[in-house]
Design a protein around this motif. Structure first.
Motif, mmCIF file in Angstrom:
data_model
loop_
_atom_site.group_PDB
_atom_site.id
_atom_site.type_symbol
_atom_site.label_atom_id
_atom_site.label_comp_id
_atom_site.label_asym_id
_atom_site.label_seq_id
_atom_site.Cartn_x
_atom_site.Cartn_y
_atom_site.Cartn_z
ATOM 1 N N ILE A 19 -0.276 4.846 4.055
ATOM 2 C CA ILE A 19 0.676 3.689 4.096
ATOM 3 C C ILE A 19 0.145 2.978 5.034
ATOM 4 O O ILE A 19 0.749 3.336 6.299
ATOM 5 N N HIS A 178 -3.500 2.100 -0.005
ATOM 6 C CA HIS A 178 -2.782 2.907 -0.959
ATOM 7 C C HIS A 178 -2.752 4.167 -0.652
ATOM 8 O O HIS A 178 -3.769 4.636 0.059
ATOM 9 N N ILE A 276 4.409 -0.012 -1.024
ATOM 10 C CA ILE A 276 3.521 1.333 -1.478
ATOM 11 C C ILE A 276 4.639 2.482 -1.102
ATOM 12 O O ILE A 276 4.565 3.446 -2.020
ATOM 13 N N ASN A 280 5.571 4.895 -4.543
ATOM 14 C CA ASN A 280 5.562 6.244 -4.613
ATOM 15 C C ASN A 280 6.627 6.928 -5.200
ATOM 16 O O ASN A 280 6.558 8.245 -5.477
#
Length: 312
Positions: A19, A178, A276, A280
């Motif tokens: 991240i 990422h 990001i 997730n």
């Protein structure tokens, strides 16, 4: 460690940054990531165990639940272990073959997951709108065949993505901002013509997620029409209760899936760490809460959970 990875593997590997902008908090992020992952694994394994042990649960509905549990575990396992290696050990390198393989499994399992949700909607439609022929229309063998068709569809549709990228030239700076090798994240570091992958990825988002969602909505519109024709309020409630769990699963899965797919293409104004982090959630939240939803809302499954969890 980070400099070593970038310097010595830039031409043979990709670098997953985790991240970006929140590297100092990676260890803290690992706590909810690992907790959600373990809870999801435990819940889905429990579903598979209970349905496998109980002959009374060897029915189409519960076979679909097992398929959902397998795809949920596949979804989270394709991403979370590597992400935790980045968070805990700063292991950011991943080979090109490993990256493209991860990409294939992420998208193929997601496509399979979508197919299972469509089949579950069809299952609820038959159960409510044509209950007398349910056993004829949806046998265990037919559900297995539908699952196999969903798997074949996923492989055939997703396989061109990594195959095309494997032939593409990549820039010397192979840094992916990422936690995992998403199609668009890898496409962005290619130095070749990426028009095919951009367009094909967008088409897949609408063909798989969009079309499947339309089929689910169509199924539930027929269910709603059938329910409204029932005069008894008690029958209304009973019919709708059988769909509640599936509707909850659909809402959570489709919301995170659509956001993750579309924000890559149209979310230029979103801060990268926000995108990001939220992307997730698709790999963490649905696999964790789906077995909880079905465990709470499905009485027969809930009773068997209690039997195996609290038996003497």
């Amino acid at each position: 460690m980070e400099v070593f990875n970038v310097t010595h593997s830039s031409f043979s590997t990709f670098i997953l940054m985790g991240i970006p902008g929140l590297e100092a908090a990676h260890v803290w992020f690992s706590i909810p990531f690992s907790t959600c992952y373990l809870i999801g694994l435990l819940g889905n394994v429990m579903v598979l165990f209970v349905v496998g042990k109980e002959q009374t649960l060897h029915k189409p509905m519960y076979l679909l639940l097992c398929m959902l549990a397998i795809t949920d575990m596949g979804t989270s396992t394709s991403v979370v272990p590597k992400t935790l290696c980045i968070f805990w050990f700063n292991f950011k390198g991943i080979t090109m073959v490993g990256c493209l393989t991860q990409m294939f499994f992420i998208h193929a399992v997601s496509a399979m997951h979508s197919a299972v949700l469509v089949t579950m909607a069809f299952d609820r439609y038959v159960a409510i709108c044509n209950p007398l022929r349910y056993a004829i229309i949806l046998s265990n063998a037919r559900i297995a065949n539908l699952g196999l068709m969903g798997l074949i569809r996923a492989v055939l549709f997703i396989l061109p993505l990594p195959l095309f990228l494997s032939r593409q030239p990549f820039c010397s700076n192979r840094v992916i901002s990422h936690t995992h090798c998403d199609n668009m994240a890898v496409v962005k570091i290619s130095c070749g013509n990426i028009t095919f992958n951009r367009l094909y990825g967008l088409v897949l988002a609408f063909i798989i997620t969009g079309l499947d969602l339309m089929l689910v909505v169509f199924s539930y519109s027929l269910i709603l029409r059938a329910v409204l024709r029932i005069s008894s309020k008690k029958a209304h409630q009973k019919a709708l209760n059988t769909c509640t769990a599936h509707i909850c699963v659909m809402l959570t899965s489709c919301t995170f899936s659509l956001f993750s797919s579309l924000s890559h293409r149209f979310g230029q104004g979103i801060a990268p760490y926000v995108h990001i982090t939220l992307a997730n959630l698709y790999f963490l939240v649905p696999p964790m809460i789906n077995p909880i939803i079905y465990g709470v809302k499905t009485k027969e499954l809930r009773d068997k959970f209690v039997k195996y969890t609290f038996r003497e």
